[in-house]
Design a protein around this motif. Structure first.
Motif, short mmCIF file in Angstrom:
data_model
loop_
_atom_site.label_atom_id
_atom_site.label_comp_id
_atom_site.label_asym_id
_atom_site.label_seq_id
_atom_site.Cartn_x
_atom_site.Cartn_y
_atom_site.Cartn_z
N LEU A 46 47.00 33.61 39.01
CA LEU A 46 46.31 34.03 37.58
C LEU A 46 44.82 33.63 37.62
O LEU A 46 44.07 34.16 37.01
CB LEU A 46 47.22 33.43 36.68
CG LEU A 46 48.69 33.85 36.32
CD1 LEU A 46 48.92 32.97 35.09
CD2 LEU A 46 48.64 35.21 36.23
N GLY B 4 50.54 39.01 34.75
CA GLY B 4 49.75 38.60 33.63
C GLY B 4 48.31 38.54 34.30
O GLY B 4 47.53 37.99 33.68
N GLY B 5 48.06 38.78 35.58
CA GLY B 5 46.59 38.91 36.12
C GLY B 5 45.86 39.67 35.35
O GLY B 5 46.05 40.97 35.04
N PRO B 6 44.74 39.18 35.00
CA PRO B 6 43.73 40.00 34.25
C PRO B 6 42.98 41.22 34.89
O PRO B 6 42.59 40.97 36.14
CB PRO B 6 42.49 39.02 33.84
CG PRO B 6 42.74 37.81 34.70
CD PRO B 6 43.96 37.80 35.40
N ARG B 7 43.07 42.26 34.28
CA ARG B 7 42.62 43.43 35.13
C ARG B 7 41.28 43.48 35.61
O ARG B 7 41.08 44.24 36.46
CB ARG B 7 42.84 44.59 33.99
CG ARG B 7 42.43 46.11 34.66
CD ARG B 7 43.65 46.35 35.85
NE ARG B 7 43.28 47.55 36.46
CZ ARG B 7 42.47 47.69 37.46
NH1 ARG B 7 41.62 46.57 37.91
NH2 ARG B 7 42.25 48.68 38.11
N GLN B 8 40.41 42.85 34.65
CA GLN B 8 38.92 42.76 35.28
C GLN B 8 38.54 42.07 36.42
O GLN B 8 37.59 42.14 36.89
CB GLN B 8 38.04 42.44 33.81
CG GLN B 8 38.28 40.88 33.71
CD GLN B 8 39.29 40.72 32.52
OE1 GLN B 8 40.10 41.40 32.41
NE2 GLN B 8 39.25 39.48 31.83
N ARG B 9 39.69 41.28 36.76
CA ARG B 9 39.39 40.49 38.00
C ARG B 9 40.07 41.12 39.07
O ARG B 9 40.12 40.63 40.18
CB ARG B 9 40.05 39.12 37.89
CG ARG B 9 38.98 38.43 36.96
CD ARG B 9 39.19 36.83 37.53
NE ARG B 9 39.00 35.88 36.23
CZ ARG B 9 40.14 35.18 35.83
NH1 ARG B 9 41.31 35.12 36.44
NH2 ARG B 9 39.91 34.60 34.74
N PRO C 118 39.73 34.60 29.39
CA PRO C 118 40.09 35.89 29.72
C PRO C 118 41.29 36.19 29.04
O PRO C 118 42.19 35.44 29.00
CB PRO C 118 40.28 36.14 31.22
CG PRO C 118 39.57 34.81 31.65
CD PRO C 118 39.55 33.76 30.84
N GLN C 119 41.45 37.30 28.35
CA GLN C 119 42.89 37.53 27.41
C GLN C 119 44.02 37.46 27.98
O GLN C 119 44.87 36.82 27.62
CB GLN C 119 42.56 38.90 26.85
CG GLN C 119 41.49 39.07 25.55
CD GLN C 119 41.29 40.24 25.09
OE1 GLN C 119 41.67 41.38 25.62
NE2 GLN C 119 41.03 40.29 24.04
N ALA C 120 44.13 37.89 29.39
CA ALA C 120 45.22 38.20 29.82
C ALA C 120 45.87 36.73 30.24
O ALA C 120 47.06 36.48 30.48
CB ALA C 120 45.44 38.83 31.36
N VAL C 121 45.14 35.61 30.39
CA VAL C 121 45.40 34.38 30.67
C VAL C 121 46.49 33.91 29.71
O VAL C 121 47.31 33.00 29.74
CB VAL C 121 44.41 33.46 30.99
CG1 VAL C 121 44.77 32.10 31.18
CG2 VAL C 121 43.72 33.98 32.21
N ARG D 41 47.97 35.77 27.62
CA ARG D 41 49.45 36.36 27.69
C ARG D 41 50.60 35.63 27.97
O ARG D 41 51.73 35.58 27.16
CB ARG D 41 49.24 37.74 28.42
CG ARG D 41 49.94 38.89 27.81
CD ARG D 41 49.91 39.91 28.74
NE ARG D 41 48.42 40.76 28.89
CZ ARG D 41 48.12 41.55 29.52
NH1 ARG D 41 48.93 41.75 30.78
NH2 ARG D 41 47.09 41.86 29.73
#
Lengths: 258, 379
Positions: free
Chosen positions: B329, B353-358, A208-211, A213
């Motif tokens: 995260l 930094g948590g992914p929005r889709q989750r 996942p992209q945000a990881v 980041r």
């Protein structure tokens, strides 16, 4: 002009498109070029008659269709609606409904005020009671300490001391346990984060992209520029999120409207 | 169909504010008196809702792909009000009469366009309602338990008389005979159980007719009516990712349902549940939540109080407290609670930094009369 002649003999017969197609005028005398005037005039006047008859017939039919359509509509509605309500009736009912609505709204507002005032009183009473209880407890403890004279070296019954000691130990262990839990938790979180990063290295597409980041230098994270993109991200992502879940994207307008 | 002309015509009626809906309902009730009993005594909210719903339909009339599923859901949902196919033409006639009344440039073309458009809408709705005809339009449910937990919060146990199917995290609309024709949405606090019991958490809103009746007047033996379930907070059955559940106030109910679902169906995973309340008194379900925590080794519960300095619970807004415990995260995150709490928590998680889709969330407004056209159950 065989055809035209037979046509002129039977006046009551209507002129048909086929008549016109097969129509042949007789050539006029040698001295005057063209067709015989009288024949042409006769056909023209018959055509004009025919045309005007069509026009009147068409408008009569149109009126008829309209009337029938209106009757049909009336019949369809009439099955359910005997007749449209009068403006006066509409006004009276509207006024009555508004009056009723106002009474209900007033009652709700009154009840809202009463309950919120009652709640405020209740909460204040509970808060004061708890404060009083705390103060009494503290005073009692101080008094006990004073009576005891010292803290732990003072002569006390064994039972009292052991209770105090036990309580101290319990508090210490509790804090210790809490600290261990927090430490363990952050250790495991770091571990999981590591695992995900490793997994990402093995298959970057699956990450996942945000990881990825947090790998950025911290300065970039807090920069004003990234703040702007962040807002954009949220908007885009919240839209995709709503899509994935139930259906149409939430628009701010209708969210608050109903 | 001349959509711009129709929009202009609708705008004229909408610009009159309350006038047009008032005219519409008066027209409907006078020409079809039998429809009056399908509506509550006070029509004030109903009027707002009708025209905003119509406005949404008009706004999207050229986007059929988006409109059709919405209309289908509306059609299915209207069954619980007792709406029959025969009612649709009546509503259409009154709608046209209203649009005509408020437009001095009304023309036969407009009438034809509106009547065509309405027929289409009604067709989609009646078809969807017909497809759902194998299900009851509503379910009667007996109240078998009613516990006042605080001055204004009650936990109800209801048992539907017929099989009622829903998913953990969804919301259920319900109506009580004490407040006829007022439907409100509540989230069950448990996953479907073999014995059919549903736990409902209700907080009496000040002046709220339905919530105060459910807390203060409804008792064991009373009957509630349930509408079909709706809503979108749901676990992905394919995933066994660890969870972070965050509840603010009455948002605890769907979170408890998710915990219950994992307990019943798995797959096993770690679950951290954070529950925010204003003060200790408002943390109304502590005994049962602590019991769950004791019974389920995979569950960790943290309570946070935002306005209670004397409490031994963790201090701070629940979002703040969540972040204190880790960056989270790797978690699948579910949030339910009041609007400000939800957006605050979302922002904090994303900034970490948590992914929005989750991150999945649902706003719990104090009163939830019905889903908007976007199928959001918030007010």
């Amino acid at each position: 002009m065989t055809n035209a002649q037979s046509g002129s003999e039977s006046v009551e017969r209507r002129l048909t498109p086929a008549d016109l197609q097969s129509l042949r005028f007789t050539r006029a005398a040698m001295l005057r070029p063209g067709y015989v005037d009288t024949e042409v005039d006769r056909v023209m006047s018959r055509l004009a008659e025919e045309l005007s008859r069509h026009i009147t017939e068409k408008s009569a039919l149109r009126d008829r269709v309209r009337a029938l359509e209106a009757a049909l509509e009336g019949a369809v509605e009439g099955a359910a609606v005997p007749q449209p309500p009068s403006e006066q009736a509409l006004r009276i009912l509207s006024a009555a409904q508004q009056t009723a609505d106002n009474y209900v709204a007033e009652a709700e507002e009154f009840s809202r005020q009463m309950t919120s005032e009652a709640r405020a009183l209740y909460e204040e009473a509970v808060r004061q009671a708890r404060e009083n209880a705390g103060a009494i407890l503290q005073a009692a403890q101080e008094a006990a300490a004073k009576i005891g004279g010292g803290i732990t070296v003072a002569p006390r019954s064994d039972e009292q001391r052991s209770v105090a000691e036990l309580q101290e130990q319990v508090a210490y262990l509790r804090t210790f346990g809490q600290a261990v839990r927090v430490q363990l938790r952050s250790y495991f979180e770091a571990l999981i984060s590591d695992v995900e990063t490793e997994w990402g290295r093995a298959d970057p597409a699956a990450l996942p992209q945000a990881v990825a980041r947090p790998a950025l230098p911290p300065g970039q994270e807090t920069g004003g520029g990234s703040g702007a993109t962040f807002v954009g991200n949220t908007a885009a992502e919240s839209r995709s999120d709503a899509d994935a879940d139930v259906g149409p994207p939430a628009t701010a307008g209708s969210r608050s409207s109903t | 169909m001349d959509i711009p002309a129709m929009r202009a015509n609708f705008a004229k009626a909408a610009a009159t504010g309350d006038e047009a809906p008032l005219y519409f309902y008066s027209h409907l009730f006078l020409s079809h008196p039998e429809t009056r009993q399908m509506f509550p005594v006070s029509m004030a909210h109903q009027r707002d809702r009708l025209f905003s719903a119509l406005g949404d339909v008009v706004a999207r009339v050229d986007d059929v792909d988006a409109l059709v599923p919405i209309l289908q859901q509306l059609g299915r949902d209207h069954r619980k009000f007792g709406t029959l196919a025969a009612h649709y033409p009546a509503v259409g006639a009154s709608l046209l009469a209203t649009l005509e009344h408020f437009d001095e440039h009304w023309s036969p073309e407009l009438a034809k366009d509106w009547s065509e458009a309405y027929t289409l809408v009604a067709e989609v709705m009646t078809l969807a309602a017909g497809e759902a005809a194998h299900e009851p339009a509503w379910w009667e449910a007996d109240v078998v338990g009613h516990e006042r937990r605080t001055i204004d919060i009650a936990v109800l146990q209801v048992r539907p008389r017929a099989h009622y199917d829903y998913l953990a995290g969804q919301s259920v609309s319900l109506e009580s005979d004490l407040r006829p024709r007022l439907w409100r949405y509540y989230s069950p606090a448990n996953a479907p159980r073999p014995d059919g019991l549903i736990e409902i958490h209700v907080k009496a809103r000040d002046g709220g007719p339905v919530s105060s009746a459910l807390v203060r007047q409804v008792g064991v033996g009373d009957v509630l009516r349930l509408g079909p379930p709706i809503g979108h907070l749901a676990l992905d059955p394919e995933s066994d990712r660890d969870l972070l559940l965050i509840a603010g106030g009455m948002g605890l109910a769907p979170m408890k349902a998710l915990v219950d679902q994992i307990a019943r169906k798995g797959p096993p995973r770690r679950v951290d549940l954070f529950i925010g309340a204003r003060n200790e008194d408002q943390a109304y379900d502590r005994a049962d939540v602590r019991r769950l925590e004791r019974e389920k080794p995979w569950l960790t519960v943290t309570y946070a109080v935002s306005d209670d300095k004397l409490s031994s619970l963790e201090q701070g807004n629940v979002g703040e407290v969540v972040m204190r415990h880790g960056p989270w995260l790797s978690r699948e995150v579910f949030i339910a609670g009041p609007g400000p709490m939800v957006s605050d928590t979302e922002t904090r998680l994303e900034q970490a930094g948590g992914p929005r889709q989750r991150i999945h969330s649902e706003v719990f407004a104090p009163s939830r009369p019905g889903p908007s056209l976007d199928l959001e159950v918030t007010e």
